[in-house]
Design a protein around this motif. Structure first.
Motif, short mmCIF file in Angstrom:
data_model
loop_
_atom_site.label_atom_id
_atom_site.label_comp_id
_atom_site.label_asym_id
_atom_site.label_seq_id
_atom_site.Cartn_x
_atom_site.Cartn_y
_atom_site.Cartn_z
N PHE A 116 0.85 -1.20 0.00
CA PHE A 116 0.00 0.00 0.00
C PHE A 116 0.88 1.24 0.00
O PHE A 116 2.08 1.19 0.34
N ALA A 117 0.26 2.35 -0.37
CA ALA A 117 0.92 3.66 -0.37
C ALA A 117 -0.08 4.68 0.15
O ALA A 117 -1.30 4.51 0.00
N SER A 118 0.41 5.74 0.75
CA SER A 118 -0.45 6.77 1.36
C SER A 118 -0.06 8.15 0.82
O SER A 118 1.13 8.46 0.67
N PRO A 119 -1.07 9.00 0.52
CA PRO A 119 -0.79 10.35 0.01
C PRO A 119 -0.53 11.34 1.15
O PRO A 119 -0.69 11.01 2.33
N GLU A 120 -0.10 12.56 0.80
CA GLU A 120 0.06 13.64 1.77
C GLU A 120 -1.31 14.14 2.18
O GLU A 120 -2.27 14.03 1.44
N ASP A 121 -1.33 14.72 3.36
CA ASP A 121 -2.50 15.45 3.83
C ASP A 121 -3.78 14.62 3.75
O ASP A 121 -4.82 15.05 3.26
N SER A 122 -3.73 13.35 4.25
CA SER A 122 -4.91 12.50 4.31
C SER A 122 -5.12 12.11 5.77
O SER A 122 -4.15 11.82 6.50
N PRO A 123 -6.36 12.10 6.26
CA PRO A 123 -6.59 11.79 7.68
C PRO A 123 -6.24 10.33 7.98
O PRO A 123 -6.26 9.49 7.09
N GLY A 175 -11.05 -0.94 11.40
CA GLY A 175 -12.09 -1.67 10.71
C GLY A 175 -12.49 -1.08 9.39
O GLY A 175 -13.41 -1.59 8.74
N GLN A 176 -11.83 0.00 8.96
CA GLN A 176 -12.19 0.65 7.70
C GLN A 176 -11.92 -0.30 6.53
O GLN A 176 -10.97 -1.08 6.53
N THR A 177 -12.79 -0.25 5.52
CA THR A 177 -12.67 -1.12 4.36
C THR A 177 -12.04 -0.35 3.20
O THR A 177 -12.44 0.78 2.89
N PHE A 178 -11.04 -0.98 2.57
CA PHE A 178 -10.36 -0.41 1.42
C PHE A 178 -10.48 -1.38 0.25
O PHE A 178 -10.47 -2.61 0.44
N PRO A 179 -10.54 -0.87 -0.97
CA PRO A 179 -10.51 -1.77 -2.12
C PRO A 179 -9.09 -2.29 -2.33
O PRO A 179 -8.11 -1.58 -2.07
N LEU A 180 -8.99 -3.52 -2.79
CA LEU A 180 -7.70 -4.11 -3.10
C LEU A 180 -7.57 -4.17 -4.62
O LEU A 180 -8.29 -4.91 -5.28
N PHE A 181 -6.64 -3.36 -5.15
CA PHE A 181 -6.45 -3.29 -6.60
C PHE A 181 -5.51 -4.40 -7.04
O PHE A 181 -4.67 -4.88 -6.29
N ASP A 182 -5.67 -4.76 -8.31
CA ASP A 182 -4.81 -5.80 -8.85
C ASP A 182 -3.39 -5.29 -9.06
O ASP A 182 -2.43 -6.04 -8.88
N ASP A 183 -3.25 -4.04 -9.46
CA ASP A 183 -1.93 -3.47 -9.72
C ASP A 183 -1.86 -2.07 -9.13
O ASP A 183 -2.87 -1.41 -8.88
N ALA A 184 -0.65 -1.59 -8.95
CA ALA A 184 -0.41 -0.24 -8.45
C ALA A 184 -0.27 0.73 -9.63
O ALA A 184 0.34 0.40 -10.65
N LYS A 185 -0.88 1.89 -9.46
CA LYS A 185 -0.71 2.93 -10.47
C LYS A 185 0.62 3.63 -10.24
O LYS A 185 1.11 3.72 -9.12
N ASP A 186 1.16 4.19 -11.33
CA ASP A 186 2.48 4.83 -11.23
C ASP A 186 2.46 6.00 -10.28
O ASP A 186 3.43 6.25 -9.55
N GLU A 187 1.36 6.72 -10.24
CA GLU A 187 1.30 7.90 -9.37
C GLU A 187 1.33 7.51 -7.89
O GLU A 187 1.83 8.25 -7.06
N TRP A 188 0.81 6.30 -7.54
CA TRP A 188 0.86 5.86 -6.14
C TRP A 188 2.30 5.60 -5.71
O TRP A 188 2.67 5.87 -4.57
N LEU A 189 3.06 5.11 -6.65
CA LEU A 189 4.44 4.79 -6.32
C LEU A 189 5.28 6.05 -6.13
O LEU A 189 6.38 5.98 -5.58
N LEU A 190 4.74 7.21 -6.60
CA LEU A 190 5.48 8.47 -6.46
C LEU A 190 5.14 9.20 -5.18
O LEU A 190 5.77 10.21 -4.85
N TRP A 191 4.13 8.68 -4.43
CA TRP A 191 3.77 9.36 -3.18
C TRP A 191 4.91 9.18 -2.17
O TRP A 191 5.39 8.06 -1.92
N THR A 192 5.33 10.30 -1.58
CA THR A 192 6.41 10.24 -0.58
C THR A 192 6.05 11.09 0.63
O THR A 192 6.69 12.12 0.90
N PRO A 193 5.01 10.71 1.35
CA PRO A 193 4.61 11.52 2.52
C PRO A 193 5.61 11.35 3.67
O PRO A 193 6.25 10.31 3.81
N LYS A 194 5.75 12.41 4.45
CA LYS A 194 6.59 12.35 5.64
C LYS A 194 5.67 12.16 6.84
O LYS A 194 5.01 13.10 7.28
N ILE A 195 5.59 10.90 7.33
CA ILE A 195 4.67 10.54 8.42
C ILE A 195 5.49 9.97 9.57
O ILE A 195 6.19 8.95 9.40
N PRO A 196 5.45 10.58 10.75
CA PRO A 196 6.20 10.03 11.90
C PRO A 196 5.61 8.66 12.29
O PRO A 196 4.39 8.49 12.32
#
Length: 761
Positions: free
Chosen positions: A725-732, A737-758
């Motif tokens: 998985f990958a996470s974007p900037e500025d997302s709560p 128990g939250q439900t997320f969709p499971l994609f078959d492949d990763a999009k290129d833009e997801w791989l470019l996300w580089t959030p700074k999260i402690p």
């Protein structure tokens, strides 16, 4: 002057009261004289050959334990002997007749026994036996007590023998080694060639003597020895010392009529000459060192018969027919399933069997059959000792052991050094890794065995020691030579299994009696599990399986185990057990060490808060450890499961941050719900806008002008699958128990996300 009264004159009396005393004295004297006359004793004279043991004024005449006379004087009768003057009581006068007999009773010690023992305290006395005849006052004393009268209640017989042997007066008469009578007397017959022996049989046993009953001399010990062995026969210790006679009725004369006491019996020289046993024929394929008249037939070490004749078959020289004579009391056990076999010593590197045959020679063993079937007189011997007979009365057990040791058929089973059973069979288990021993516990001791019983090998000698000294232990001389099994039951009230019980045979008492908590674990299958299978926690052995047996409903297997370490934490509710076995495959390879060491049980203690518990049901597979830890639980929704399995990793930038904990179909069966748990320190990485994709296998993107592009998450994900998985900037932050969709492949833009999260520490 006053007139005085006139005196009355009476004549004086000549009688005085003083004369009363002489009259009273005269009456008393007359009464005493009459009493002395009426109770005066009767003087008789008894002639004794010797005055040894006679004393005037002391030696009494006794009749049935009561004194009826006393010697008043002794005088010599020339050189013939001594005349004793005896004062007998008045009441004995009617019995002082010509045939009345007197004899002196004094202590006597002979091989037949000790008589007159009471005279050591009371002194010698003269016994009397009243009889008929003319009244007389002179008698001839007997030199010894008279024989028993022929009219005494019981059976009186006459036996004729060629010689007396060691028989004597009062020698016992036996029936099946029970004394039922005694020898009354013996005399030389009129023909001067035989001895007539008068025998008395007690009334209670008189019916045992029939017309065809045979008597034999059971005196002393009969020894018959040669290079083939030593044959010793005796009826009892009493017959060894004092001689004795035994009798029995041949088995083919069971309908013999009662005997006629007036007809004498022949007294045979010994048991074999009497031929009073049961005759049977036995076909043998192994008859090495068997000899007619020498080879015994034994049952549990006790001789019950003899090999009378042995004939090699002409058509087949490798077989022979034996004629056996057995004790008549075993007749009812000669039935369809009675078994015979030859026992001979066998010495090899594996040990010694038939050790007792080294001393007594080869012999024929017999195991009686079940009562109630038709009786037989012909049998075929087994080629070897029979296996465990589960129909025999008593308790039958199976013991598991890594080695047989010096145990053999017939080895004793001891409880507090008391023999209560025997080893009846042994064989290899199906997996060829263990030895199974069939054990029989005698019926009277069956209640000593239950679920708390511990067995150990008590064979040979155990040495232990150090600088302080050496300790030598041996259960008994019998187990030292032939091997043996001992057991102990810690709780006589423990439950007992209804089926044939199975126990681990420990190497020694110390390992058998090791303390610990007993637990019962139910598993679906006992495949790969056996007594001795370890129970482990964090790589250490904390117990072991002791028995493995089917449940009553045959739907599972019950493991009886003992927890030796941490039992206070393990034997509680919440504890979980599961079987650890090797796993081989492309997706998962684990527990390879069990290929060598074997399967084992893993335990996960329930802790101190749980209630005490001893019955458990094992898990079908190992529990997921992450499910017990804190973290973030999420649900991923996918159209198909793919290669996702429980335990596959969940990664962030190819770093493992969680794992799959389970999966199931959705409520409409149109999707797959995959449960994952993120480890606590990585929980902040999951945001509301995070994207999850299936990172399993290899992704290939190819085109005519752009070439081929190959993508994979990691070697682990390539083999066993995985989720990234990958996470974007500025997302709560994501909700539990939250439900997320499971994609078959990763999009290129997801791989470019580089959030700074402690993240956590």
């Amino acid at each position: 002057m006053t007139d005085l009264p006139t005196a009355k004159v009476r004549p004086a009396s000549n009688w005085s009261a003083i004369w009363v005393l002489p009259l009273i004295a005269l009456l008393i004297g007359g009464w005493l004289g009459w009493r002395a006359y009426s109770q005066a004793g009767i003087d008789i004279e008894v002639f004794f050959e010797s005055g040894d043991g006679l004393q005037a004024g002391k030696t009494e005449v006794m009749y049935k334990g009561m004194p009826i006379g006393k010697i008043t004087a002794l005088s010599l009768d020339g050189t013939r002997g001594v005349i004793a003057t005896i004062e007998m009581e008045k009441e004995s006068e009617p019995h002082l007749r010509a045939n009345t007999r007197f004899w002196l009773v004094k202590p006597s010690v002979t091989l037949a026994g000790i008589t007159g023992l009471e005279t050591l305290v009371s002194g010698n006395y003269i016994a009397v036996s009243p009889a008929d005849g003319e009244p007389t006052r002179k008698f001839q004393a007997l030199s010894e007590p008279p024989p028993m009268p022929d009219d005494a209640p019981g059976l009186h017989l006459v036996l004729k023998a060629e010689r007396l042997g060691s028989l004597n007066r009062d020698s016992p008469v036996f029936y099946r080694q029970i004394q039922v009578g005694r020898v009354k007397s013996y005399v030389l017959a009129e023909d001067q060639k035989t001895v007539e022996i008068k025998v008395f049989i007690e009334s209670a046993y008189a019916s045992l003597v029939r017309k065809h009953t045979r008597f034999w001399n059971a005196s002393g010990v009969t020894v018959n020895a040669d290079l083939s062995g030593l044959k010793v026969r005796t009826e009892s210790l009493a017959s060894i010392v004092a001689g004795g006679i035994a009798f029995a009725t041949p088995e083919n004369r069971s309908d013999s009529p009662p005997t006629d006491p007036s007809i004498p019996f022949r007294l045979y020289e010994d048991f074999d000459a009497a031929q009073a046993g049961i005759k049977i024929t036995l076909k043998l394929s192994d008859f090495e060192s068997l000899q007619a008249g020498r080879t015994p037939v034994l049952f549990n070490g006790i001789q019950v018969g003899t090999l009378k004749a042995l004939k090699i078959n002409e058509q087949d020289p490798n077989s022979a027919t034996a004629e056996l004579t057995l004790d008549p009391q075993g007749e009812e056990y000669l039935v369809e399933d009675t078994e015979f076999w030859v026992v001979k010593p066998s010495i090899s590197l594996a040990g010694i069997t038939g050790l007792e045959a080294l001393l007594k020679g080869n012999y024929i063993a017999v195991r009686p059959g079940t009562k109630g079937k038709p009786m037989r007189r012909d049998f075929v011997a087994r080629p070897k000792a029979p296996p465990l007979n589960i129909d025999a009365p008593g308790l039958h057990l199976v013991l598991f052991s890594d080695t047989l040791g010096s145990l053999q058929l017939g080895s004793p089973v001891l409880y507090r050094q008391l023999k209560v059973g025997t080893v009846q069979s042994y064989q290899l288990a199906r997996d060829k890794r263990q030895v199974l021993l069939g054990v029989h516990i005698e019926q009277e001791y069956a209640n000593l065995v239950n679920s708390s019983t511990r067995f150990w090998n008590a064979s040979g000698v155990t040495l232990s020691g150090g600088l302080s000294g050496i300790e030598v232990k041996s259960e008994s001389l019998q187990t030292l030579l032939a091997g043996g099994v001992a057991f102990e039951t810690t709780d006589l009230k423990a439950p007992v299994s209804r089926k044939i019980q199975r126990f681990r045979l420990h190497t020694d008492r110390e390992s058998a009696m090791q303390a610990g908590q007993e637990v019962r674990i139910r598993v679906d299958s006992g495949d790969g599990l056996r007594p001795g299978t370890p129970i482990r926690y964090k790589g250490l052995d904390v117990g072991e399986v002791e028995t493995v047996e089917l449940t009553d409903d045959l739907e599972g297997v019950i493991l009886s185990a003992r927890i030796t370490q941490g039992s206070d934490r393990i034997a509680r509710s919440g504890t979980r057990f599961w079987v650890v076995k090797p796993e081989l495959g492309l997706i998962r390879t684990a527990n390879l060490e069990t290929l060598i060491s074997g399967q084992y049980l893993q335990v996960q203690p329930g802790g101190k808060v749980g209630a005490p518990q001893t019955d458990f049901t094992a898990l079908k597979e190992a529990p997921v450890q992450a499910a017990r830890e804190e973290g973030l639980s999420l649900v991923l929704s996918a159209s198909r499961l793919g290669s996702i399995k429980v335990g596959v990793p969940v990664t962030f930038r190819e770093v493992r941050v969680g794992e799959v904990t389970g999966f199931e179909l959705g409520s409409q069966a149109d999707q797959v719900l995959i449960r994952v748990r993120i480890e606590p320190r990585y929980v902040p990485l999951v945001r509301g806008g995070s994207r999850f994709w299936n990172a399993s296998g290899i992704g290939v993107d190819a085109g005519l002008f752009k070439g081929v592009k190959v993508r994979t998450e990691s070697l682990e994900a390539l083999i066993s699958g995985g989720i990234a998985f990958a996470s974007p900037e500025d997302s709560p932050p994501a909700r539990p128990g939250q439900t997320f969709p499971l994609f078959d492949d990763a999009k290129d833009e997801w791989l470019l996300w580089t959030p700074k999260i402690p993240i956590g520490k």
